[in-house]
Design a protein around this motif. Structure first.
Motif, PDB file in Angstrom:
ATOM      1  N   ILE A 104      92.651  86.018   7.508  1.00 22.71           N
ATOM      2  CA  ILE A 104      92.318  86.431   6.140  1.00 22.71           C
ATOM      3  C   ILE A 104      92.522  85.275   5.176  1.00 22.71           C
ATOM      4  O   ILE A 104      91.695  85.037   4.276  1.00 22.71           O
ATOM      5  N   ARG A 105      93.615  84.532   5.345  1.00 21.29           N
ATOM      6  CA  ARG A 105      93.862  83.379   4.481  1.00 21.29           C
ATOM      7  C   ARG A 105      92.727  82.368   4.592  1.00 21.29           C
ATOM      8  O   ARG A 105      92.252  81.829   3.576  1.00 21.29           O
ATOM      9  N   GLN A 106      92.267  82.117   5.803  1.00 16.74           N
ATOM     10  CA  GLN A 106      91.169  81.175   6.001  1.00 16.74           C
ATOM     11  C   GLN A 106      89.858  81.720   5.413  1.00 16.74           C
ATOM     12  O   GLN A 106      89.065  80.953   4.856  1.00 16.74           O
ATOM     13  N   CYS A 107      89.652  83.020   5.538  1.00 15.42           N
ATOM     14  CA  CYS A 107      88.449  83.638   4.958  1.00 15.42           C
ATOM     15  C   CYS A 107      88.467  83.531   3.433  1.00 15.42           C
ATOM     16  O   CYS A 107      87.422  83.268   2.811  1.00 15.42           O
ATOM     17  N   GLU A 108      89.633  83.714   2.827  1.00 12.29           N
ATOM     18  CA  GLU A 108      89.731  83.584   1.376  1.00 12.29           C
ATOM     19  C   GLU A 108      89.366  82.169   0.938  1.00 12.29           C
ATOM     20  O   GLU A 108      88.677  81.985  -0.075  1.00 12.29           O
ATOM     21  N   THR A 109      89.816  81.183   1.706  1.00 14.01           N
ATOM     22  CA  THR A 109      89.451  79.799   1.395  1.00 14.01           C
ATOM     23  C   THR A 109      87.941  79.600   1.517  1.00 14.01           C
ATOM     24  O   THR A 109      87.317  78.925   0.685  1.00 14.01           O
ATOM     25  N   THR A 110      87.362  80.199   2.541  1.00 11.36           N
ATOM     26  CA  THR A 110      85.911  80.115   2.728  1.00 11.36           C
ATOM     27  C   THR A 110      85.173  80.754   1.572  1.00 11.36           C
ATOM     28  O   THR A 110      84.190  80.190   1.051  1.00 11.36           O
ATOM     29  N   PHE A 111      85.613  81.915   1.136  1.00 13.91           N
ATOM     30  CA  PHE A 111      84.963  82.608   0.016  1.00 13.91           C
ATOM     31  C   PHE A 111      85.031  81.752  -1.246  1.00 13.91           C
ATOM     32  O   PHE A 111      84.051  81.646  -1.987  1.00 13.91           O
ATOM     33  N   GLU A 112      86.188  81.145  -1.503  1.00 14.77           N
ATOM     34  CA  GLU A 112      86.350  80.342  -2.710  1.00 14.77           C
ATOM     35  C   GLU A 112      85.466  79.099  -2.694  1.00 14.77           C
ATOM     36  O   GLU A 112      85.102  78.580  -3.748  1.00 14.77           O
ATOM     37  N   LEU A 148      83.523  87.744  -5.193  1.00 13.80           N
ATOM     38  CA  LEU A 148      83.664  89.033  -4.507  1.00 13.80           C
ATOM     39  C   LEU A 148      85.117  89.482  -4.375  1.00 13.80           C
ATOM     40  O   LEU A 148      85.386  90.673  -4.240  1.00 13.80           O
ATOM     41  N   LEU A 149      86.063  88.534  -4.418  1.00 18.24           N
ATOM     42  CA  LEU A 149      87.475  88.875  -4.235  1.00 18.24           C
ATOM     43  C   LEU A 149      88.255  88.903  -5.539  1.00 18.24           C
ATOM     44  O   LEU A 149      89.461  89.132  -5.523  1.00 18.24           O
ATOM     45  N   HIS A 150      87.592  88.683  -6.659  1.00 13.59           N
ATOM     46  CA  HIS A 150      88.286  88.650  -7.937  1.00 13.59           C
ATOM     47  C   HIS A 150      88.549  90.071  -8.433  1.00 13.59           C
ATOM     48  O   HIS A 150      87.624  90.824  -8.705  1.00 13.59           O
ATOM     49  N   ALA A 151      89.825  90.414  -8.567  1.00 17.06           N
ATOM     50  CA  ALA A 151      90.192  91.786  -8.936  1.00 17.06           C
ATOM     51  C   ALA A 151      89.784  92.160 -10.351  1.00 17.06           C
ATOM     52  O   ALA A 151      89.712  93.340 -10.687  1.00 17.06           O
ATOM     53  N   LEU A 204      86.912  91.646 -11.593  1.00 18.87           N
ATOM     54  CA  LEU A 204      85.485  91.968 -11.590  1.00 18.87           C
ATOM     55  C   LEU A 204      85.258  93.246 -10.792  1.00 18.87           C
ATOM     56  O   LEU A 204      86.046  93.610  -9.922  1.00 18.87           O
ATOM     57  N   TRP A 205      84.169  93.938 -11.122  1.00 22.33           N
ATOM     58  CA  TRP A 205      83.862  95.176 -10.398  1.00 22.33           C
ATOM     59  C   TRP A 205      82.400  95.179 -10.018  1.00 22.33           C
ATOM     60  O   TRP A 205      81.549  94.824 -10.845  1.00 22.33           O
ATOM     61  N   PRO A 206      82.063  95.543  -8.776  1.00 25.64           N
ATOM     62  CA  PRO A 206      82.989  95.895  -7.687  1.00 25.64           C
ATOM     63  C   PRO A 206      83.597  94.654  -7.052  1.00 25.64           C
ATOM     64  O   PRO A 206      83.040  93.570  -7.149  1.00 25.64           O
ATOM     65  N   HIS A 207      84.743  94.817  -6.435  1.00 28.14           N
ATOM     66  CA  HIS A 207      85.394  93.698  -5.775  1.00 28.14           C
ATOM     67  C   HIS A 207      85.973  94.148  -4.438  1.00 28.14           C
ATOM     68  O   HIS A 207      86.261  95.324  -4.227  1.00 28.14           O
ATOM     69  N   ALA A 208      86.102  93.191  -3.547  1.00 26.95           N
ATOM     70  CA  ALA A 208      86.769  93.436  -2.272  1.00 26.95           C
ATOM     71  C   ALA A 208      88.224  92.987  -2.391  1.00 26.95           C
ATOM     72  O   ALA A 208      88.625  92.388  -3.391  1.00 26.95           O
ATOM     73  N   GLY A 209      89.014  93.272  -1.377  1.00 26.33           N
ATOM     74  CA  GLY A 209      90.415  92.860  -1.367  1.00 26.33           C
ATOM     75  C   GLY A 209      90.769  92.297  -0.002  1.00 26.33           C
ATOM     76  O   GLY A 209      89.926  92.225   0.904  1.00 26.33           O
TER      77      GLY A 209
END
Length: 205
Positions: A94-102, A110-113, A115-120
């Motif tokens: 998950i940590r590596q995926c978050e880096t990929t998303f950023e 997509l992961l920014h809380a 904003l709506w809708p957002h993932a977690g």
């Protein structure tokens, strides 16, 4: 945002499939299984798992019952370790995926809380389930919950028979549910058809 049944999915810009980092699963075996068995036998004796009313039975029968109980505790402990290893691997993924998303403009928001809708972070756990990743019977939620609770898998000598037989699943599930709700609701899912990744099993010595 797409809605399927009671589940909401974030909208991923474009139509390409995004490659995520591989999930590297630690599948190392427990070392010195003989020592684990001896410790389990000590738990059986020290915690008086066999009621005193059963003591008059033949010594051979009593020894067999103690051995069966110790084997059961070892099985439960090995399952706990397997769950922990999966949880440790998933959180690192998950940590590596978050880096990929950023690092990708179309995924960054997509992961920014705010904003709506957002993932977690829990959306990645759901993605593993949606992609039908073979876990050999390991519950994804319990695996993550155990890793959130323990930085290292606890030695069997630190575990009571009640914890191994009855409590660890409930504790892990509660830890996972608490972790999920740390992300502001509502949390949307990641559309599984838009993401791909490999699962690599590794035996770390």
């Amino acid at each position: 945002m797409d809605i399927v049944g009671d589940r909401k999915f974030v909208e991923v810009p474009g139509d390409k499939t995004h490659e995520l980092p591989p999930l590297l699963v630690n599948s190392s075996k427990v070392k010195r299984l003989d020592r684990v068995m001896n410790m389990a036998a000590q738990i059986v004796v020290s915690e008086d798992i066999i009621p005193d009313a059963d003591l008059p039975v033949l010594d051979a029968g009593m020894d067999r019952r103690k051995m069966d109980l110790a084997i059961n505790l070892v099985d439960q402990y090995l399952s706990l370790v397997s769950h922990w290893q999966w949880g440790d691997s998933i959180l690192e993924w998950i940590r590596q995926c978050e880096t990929t998303f950023e690092s990708r403009l179309e995924l960054r928001n997509l992961l920014h809380a705010d904003l709506w809708p957002h993932a977690g972070r829990s959306s990645f756990v759901q993605l593993l389930a949606d992609k039908a990743v073979n876990t050999d019977g390991v519950s994804l939620g319990e695996a993550v919950g155990l890793r959130l609770t323990f930085r290292q898998p606890p030695p069997i000598s630190c575990c009571s028979n009640q914890f191994l037989l009855y409590l660890n699943s409930t504790m892990a599930t509660t830890a996972f549910d608490t972790w999920v709700h740390m992300t502001p609701a509502p949390i949307s899912c990641l559309p599984p058809e838009r993401f791909d990744f490999k699962v690599v099993r590794m035996s770390l010595q």
